[in-house]
Design a protein around this motif. Structure first.
Motif, PDB file in Angstrom:
ATOM      1  N   THR A 259       0.861  -1.181   0.000  1.00 30.74           N
ATOM      2  CA  THR A 259       0.000   0.000   0.000  1.00 30.74           C
ATOM      3  C   THR A 259       0.895   1.228   0.000  1.00 30.74           C
ATOM      4  O   THR A 259       1.799   1.354   0.841  1.00 30.74           O
ATOM      5  CB  THR A 259      -0.929   0.016   1.227  1.00 30.74           C
ATOM      6  OG1 THR A 259      -1.766  -1.147   1.194  1.00 30.74           O
ATOM      7  CG2 THR A 259      -1.804   1.253   1.222  1.00 30.74           C
ATOM      8  N   ARG A 261       1.139   5.302   0.309  1.00 39.10           N
ATOM      9  CA  ARG A 261       0.451   6.504   0.780  1.00 39.10           C
ATOM     10  C   ARG A 261       1.319   7.728   0.500  1.00 39.10           C
ATOM     11  O   ARG A 261       2.515   7.728   0.796  1.00 39.10           O
ATOM     12  CB  ARG A 261       0.143   6.399   2.272  1.00 39.10           C
ATOM     13  CG  ARG A 261      -0.757   5.222   2.624  1.00 39.10           C
ATOM     14  CD  ARG A 261      -1.144   5.220   4.096  1.00 39.10           C
ATOM     15  NE  ARG A 261      -2.004   4.066   4.405  1.00 39.10           N
ATOM     16  CZ  ARG A 261      -1.556   2.918   4.865  1.00 39.10           C
ATOM     17  NH1 ARG A 261      -0.255   2.744   5.080  1.00 39.10           N
ATOM     18  NH2 ARG A 261      -2.392   1.919   5.107  1.00 39.10           N
ATOM     19  N   GLU A 283      -3.833   7.264  -1.465  1.00 38.85           N
ATOM     20  CA  GLU A 283      -3.497   5.897  -1.061  1.00 38.85           C
ATOM     21  C   GLU A 283      -3.811   4.955  -2.209  1.00 38.85           C
ATOM     22  O   GLU A 283      -4.881   5.033  -2.813  1.00 38.85           O
ATOM     23  CB  GLU A 283      -4.276   5.497   0.182  1.00 38.85           C
ATOM     24  CG  GLU A 283      -3.982   4.072   0.657  1.00 38.85           C
ATOM     25  CD  GLU A 283      -4.651   3.741   1.978  1.00 38.85           C
ATOM     26  OE1 GLU A 283      -4.512   4.550   2.924  1.00 38.85           O
ATOM     27  OE2 GLU A 283      -5.330   2.693   2.061  1.00 38.85           O
TER      28      GLU A 283
END
Length: 305
Positions: A259, A261, A283
């Motif tokens: 992930t 961000r 994100e």
């Protein structure tokens, strides 16, 4: 097999060829090897609906896509997790996914090798619902693409020279991003000029950045730490000779998912997915789908470097 070919007349090298003659040549090659083949020619603005219709065609065992990396990425995303196989006619500037599959770069050699080829399963990556076969990048690469799109060029060679000019400008003024990367077993904070999340790791020692194991089962996460002009020059030189694992300007991780961000607050960034610019959310979740794409590849004696 029944092969349905979609050729983008405006894609890469096809824009300068007689695509009708190429289609007839392809038909003869595949029928000689015992297959049936149907060719659909389309312009760039017709590509998406034509490819979507072809992907839904139940009579076709193989969808053959002819064009650049963007065309191939579109076709691959439509075929992920399906029984239909993707065949690639490498008609772009770099043809990076075709190189991963050891498909010859000469069009006639590629057609002959594919007509004698076999189906195998390889990996495909996904970023927030968008499948891709090569890489998603943030930072320098999207900036380079944006600068190149402002330049005029009419040929493959012209596009390469435009890319070099854009790279020089990017090297002088590289972007700066503050990122948070969440991997299954760790969390990283990074200040970087470029992040690339690739569909498997790049092969070491290759002049172009593409995966040499398209079924390796891991995303490659490349964090560029080059900031000064000297460091940027070293980064591009190392990239040019295919030195990734021994490149001090690049930090490499592997994971099945990540992930990303964006922690930078002062400006908005875009990302590039298989060479196409897209909006970048704060994100993004990126996941690898192991062996979720069936591809037609040459037999071992038909492969060329």
């Amino acid at each position: 097999m029944h092969v349905l070919a979609v050729l983008n007349r405006n894609g890469g090298t096809l824009r300068n060829l007689d695509t009708s003659a190429l289609a007839n040549k392809m038909k003869n090659i595949f029928e000689t090897e015992g297959h049936s083949l149907e060719v659909r020619l389309c312009a760039g603005d017709e590509l998406v609906p034509t490819m979507e219709e072809a992907a839904r065609d139940e009579k076709a065992d193989v969808l053959l896509a002819g064009g650049g990396d963007g065309t191939i990425s579109l076709a691959a995303g439509l075929l992920a997790h399906s029984d239909k196989a993707l065949a690639i006619l490498p008609a772009g500037t770099m043809n990076l996914f075709a190189r991963s599959l050891a498909i010859p770069q000469d069009l006639h050699a590629a057609m002959s090798a594919l007509a004698r080829g076999a189906v195998r399963e390889v990996d495909i990556a996904e970023a927030d619902g968008t499948f891709y076969v090569h890489q998603m990048s943030i930072g320098m690469h999207p900036q380079l693409i944006r600068l190149r799109e402002r330049m005029e060029f009419r040929s493959r060679l012209g596009k390469i020279f435009a890319s070099v000019r854009a790279a020089l400008v990017t090297m002088i003024r590289p972007p700066r991003l503050e990122l948070e990367l969440e991997l299954p077993d760790t969390r990283l904070l990074a200040t970087t000029s470029n992040l690339a999340v690739t569909n498997n790791l790049y092969g070491e020692g290759q002049r172009l950045p593409f995966a040499d194991r398209p079924d390796g089962g891991q995303l490659g996460i490349y964090i560029t730490h080059a900031r000064t002009r000297g460091e940027m020059l070293l980064f591009f030189l190392n990239m040019g000779i295919g030195r990734w694992r021994k490149n001090e300007q690049v930090e490499i991780h592997q994971a099945a998912e990540v992930t990303v961000r964006i922690r930078s607050r002062r400006r908005r960034f875009k990302c590039a997915i298989d060479g196409e610019l897209r909006p970048l959310p704060k994100e993004t979740q990126i996941v690898l789908h192991p062996k979720a794409l069936r591809v037609l590849t040459p037999q071992s004696d038909d492969r060329t470097s």
